[in-house]
Every structure is written in structure tokens, then in C-alpha cells.
Design an enzyme around this catalytic site. Structure first.
Site, short mmCIF file in Angstrom:
data_model
loop_
_atom_site.label_atom_id
_atom_site.label_comp_id
_atom_site.label_asym_id
_atom_site.label_seq_id
_atom_site.Cartn_x
_atom_site.Cartn_y
_atom_site.Cartn_z
N ASP A 141 42.40 -33.74 52.33
CA ASP A 141 41.82 -33.01 51.19
C ASP A 141 42.41 -33.47 49.86
OD1 ASP A 141 40.28 -31.36 52.75
OD2 ASP A 141 40.91 -29.53 51.73
N ASN A 189 37.66 -29.84 62.23
CA ASN A 189 38.45 -29.09 61.25
C ASN A 189 39.17 -27.99 62.02
OD1 ASN A 189 39.50 -27.61 59.18
ND2 ASN A 189 37.58 -27.31 58.07
N ARG A 235 40.00 -33.36 59.72
CA ARG A 235 40.32 -32.92 58.36
C ARG A 235 41.79 -32.51 58.34
NH1 ARG A 235 39.27 -27.21 55.46
NH2 ARG A 235 39.90 -27.84 53.38
N LEU A 281 32.66 -24.31 44.44
CA LEU A 281 32.83 -22.86 44.33
C LEU A 281 32.50 -22.18 45.65
CD1 LEU A 281 31.01 -22.40 40.88
CD2 LEU A 281 33.39 -23.07 41.30
N GLY A 282 33.54 -21.85 46.40
CA GLY A 282 33.39 -21.07 47.62
C GLY A 282 34.39 -19.94 47.54
N ILE A 321 29.14 -20.64 46.93
CA ILE A 321 28.72 -19.95 45.71
C ILE A 321 27.99 -20.92 44.78
CG2 ILE A 321 29.56 -18.75 43.65
CD1 ILE A 321 31.95 -17.77 45.41
N LEU A 342 31.12 -12.69 47.31
CA LEU A 342 30.33 -12.70 46.08
C LEU A 342 29.01 -11.96 46.21
CD1 LEU A 342 30.65 -14.33 43.23
CD2 LEU A 342 28.50 -15.22 44.04
#
Length: 397
Positions: free
Chosen positions: A146, A8, A89, A207-208, A330, A282
């Protein structure tokens, strides 16, 4: 057993993971950061031990050479010949690529041509591809997009209600992102549920720092929250998510900023960072909210509330849902966010257990056994999906 490396490449970074295939055993992984700087950082993990080296790395080709030399030096491989496949990626495949593809001169040019759709990401991905071609010219390489998983979306999902010729001439439509992650966790959910994916209606919540929701029916993406770019959808770490487009000229008029500057604010200074005023992380926000910081609490409510609404919308779209999946940093680790997202979904048949919801970073059901809709936490594994596609397309299996 063939060894396959998943890559990546970012504008100044290179993440890597080396697999023994088809067993999917991870031999090593790491990241090269600050490429192009005198104080570039090379991180690699071997047998659970982290090794870090600070050294000048002028470009990606040097980073690749250093990585391969390091693999030999550490005894992970004996020679470069052991690497039989490379998976890259690539963020944007446009409408051209609905599946991963073997990289040839022609496909590489097509990926470069898509750079105007993803100017922040595709050029960096291309640099990574070229760097490996320079060092390992005869090893088959595969591009994994993606956007590819979302190419099954019907027109009613991907078209914007704009003049139709904008779609025909400029390719303006919803593309969606995080496809490799959504594909992995929905396939894994079907395995854990013990049911054929063709029979399932799934909602995947990735969820990131970037976040997207996908409606996956019968194993195919039929809608997703991100759009033409990864700026659309739910509120994120630093991204605004969906806003009224007329706000852009209004903000320009009020602040004297250019359109580019406003977009930059929407991408980098909005979302939870914008709402809290102090962080996009977060963990910091949850900590501040626990101490009574009202804006931190508000940011959590906004973040979770937008996800909650997408779940309701996608359940309606699929005339029901069999399971909801949480993944990425997350989604896998924050019981607070999961609780806020799931709160009030009992009307839909979602019954979750607060004790089971305490799980962090591992596969688990967090719904009660009697819940008609199952709720799962599944750590994502985009790298293994990349390695599997290399095996499939390079005929290594």
C-alpha cells in the site's frame, strides 16, 4: 492462460479474487470472515451467484485449503496446478520497498520486521502469505504494498518537522497508504483523458471508511494526506484525521485514560462516528442529514471540508491541476459528498455538472466539457493491479 489469485488477508478474514490473465477476466471472488471462530463465514460469487457457508475455520491455512477445494468443487479450476501466481496485499513496505516484490524467505522476513510500523495489518498479511506457502509451496507469490506508490514523495513532503534523528533512527516519516488504489485510478484517468500520464497533474481522492488524498504529478505521488499511520489526514468513518498532538495528553488528563486508550478512540470512535454520535456509515449519515439531523449535516461538512482543503493545497503544490478523481465506496457512490467537496472550486477552473454528478459506481466524467479541470469518477480496482504485478514479477506474461 495463467490464472492468478489476488489475496487480502486481515486478522480474521481473507478476501480473494481469481483472474484469468492477461485478459483480466474475473473468474470468481469472495471473502472468508470470522476466521478462528466456530461460525466462520465462507462467501464466494460464481457467475453472479453468491454462495454462503457457515463452518468452523480455525486458522488462515484451513481457510486457504477450503478456498482451493471450493474452486475445484465448483469447477472453476480442475487442479491446484492451474494457479500460476499469487498476489498478496501488504499494508506497509516502509522505505525498504518502493515496488512490489517476489516473496522469498528473505523478503518475507523483511515484511515481518516492518510489523512495528503497521501492527494491526502486517502480521495478518504475513499470516496470509504463510498460509498460501503451506498449501501451494511452489507457486510464485508477490507482495504488493500500500505504501510503495508513495515512495516517490520528496523529502519536503515526507519529513515531519521533528528532530532529524527520529527519522534516521526510527524511520519516523510520512509513508502514505491506499497507494495501489491511487496508482490504478491515476493511470486509468490518463487513459480516459487520452493524454500521457507524464504530462498530467492529478489529485486522487480515495474516499471509503478510510480516506486519503494524493497529489500525483507525472504519474508519481508527490504528496498524500495519510502519514506515518493511516490515522492522519482527513476525517474518516471512525478515525479523527489530523489533530493537535497536544490533545492526547490533555484528553488523558481529563478522562484518566492511557495513551493507548486515547489512540484507540482516535482510531475507532472518532471521525464521523464521533461527530454524529450514531454511525460511521455515510449512508446512515446522509439519510439523517436529509431528515434535519444537525450533527449529521455537520459531520458531512467536516468530512467534505477537509478534502476540499487538501485539493486546494495540492493544486497549489503542483502549480495547477488537470483532473480530480473520486474513487472508493464514498467517492464512487456519494453525489452529496462530491458536491460538497467541489463546491466553490470554480476559481480553480473546476466546473461540474450536477446532473452528471448523479452517477454511482461507474466510470464517468462529471465535469462540463468546457471545464479546464476535469472531474472523474473511477471505481478503484486494487485486485487487478495486484494481478498485473504478479504477471510482471513472476514472469508469467
Amino acid at each position: 492462460m495463467p490464472k492468478v489469485i489476488a489475496i487480502n488477508a486481515g486478522s480474521s478474514s481473507l478476501k480473494f479474487q481469481l483472474f484469468n490473465m492477461p485478459s483480466e477476466e474475473v473468474l470468481t471472488k469472495g471473502v472468508v470472515e470470522r476466521i478462528g471462530f466456530e461460525d466462520a463465514i465462507f462467501n464466494i460469487t460464481v457467475n453472479g451467484e453468491k454462495i454462503k457457508e457457515v463452518t468452523p475455520i480455525p486458522d488462515h491455512a484451513v481457510a486457504v485449503k477450503m478456498l482451493l477445494d471450493k474452486l475445484i468443487e465448483l469447477g472453476i479450476i480442475q487442479s491446484f496446478d492451474e494457479i500460476e501466481g499469487i498476489g498478496h496485499r501488504v499494508v506497509h513496505g516502509g522505505e525498504k520497498f518502493s515496488d512490489s516484490v517476489l516473496i522469498t524467505d528473505e523478503t518475507l522476513k523483511e515484511i515481518e520486521d516492518l510489523s512495528d510500523l503497521a501492527p494491526l495489518h502486517n502480521p495478518a498479511n504475513v499470516v496470509g502469505i504463510k498460509a498460501f506457502r503451506e498449501v501451494l509451496p511452489n507457486v510464485p507469490a508477490v507482495a504488493v504494498f500500500d505504501t510503495a506508490f508513495h515512495q516517490t514523495m520528496p523529502e519536503q513532503s515526507f519529513l515531519y518537522s521533528l528532530p532529524y534523528e527520529y527519522y534516521e533512527k526510527f524511520g519516523i516519516r510520512k509513508y502514505g497508504f491506499h497507494g495501489t488504489s491511487h496508482k490504478y485510478v491515476t493511470q486509468r484517468a490518463a487513459e480516459l483523458l487520452g493524454r500521457p500520464i507524464e504530462q498530467l497533474r492529478l489529485i486522487s481522492c480515495h474516499l471509503g471508511n478510510g480516506a486519503s488524498i494524493a497529489a500525483v504529478e507525472g504519474g508519481k505521488s508527490i504528496d498524500t494526506s495519510m502519514g506515518f499511520t493511516p490515522l492522519a489526514g482527513v476525517a474518516m468513518g471512525t478515525r479523527s484525521g489530523n489533530i493537535d498532538p497536544a490533545l492526547i495528553p490533555y484528553i488523558m488528563q481529563k478522562t484518566g485514560k492511557t495513551a493507548e486508550e486515547v489512540i484507540d478512540i482516535l482510531n475507532k470512535k472518532s471521525g464521523m462516528l464521533g461527530l454524529t454520535g450514531f454511525s460511521s456509515d455515510l449512508r446512515d449519515i446522509e439519510e439523517a442529514a436529509a431528515k434535519g439531523d444537525q450533527r449529521a449535516e455537520l459531520a458531512l461538512e467536516v468530512f467534505a471540508g477537509r478534502i476540499h482543503k487538501y485539493i486546494g493545497s495540492y493544486a497549489a503544490r503542483m502549480c495547477g491541476v488537470d483532473a480530480i478523481i473520486f474513487t472508493a465506496g464514498i467517492g464512487e457512490n456519494s453525489d452529496i459528498v462530491r458536491a460538497k467537496v467541489l463546491r466553490g472550486l470554480e476559481f480553480m477552473g473546476v466546473y461540474w455538472d450536477p446532473a452528471l454528478n448523479k452517477v454511482r459506481g461507474k466510470e464517468a466524467f462529471i465535469s462540463y466539457p468546457h471545464s479546464p479541470v476535469k472531474v472523474l469518477v473511477i471505481p478503484t480496482n486494487e485486485e487487478v493491479m495486484i494481478a498485473r504485478d504478479v504477471m510482471r514479477l513472476a514472469n508469467l506474461a
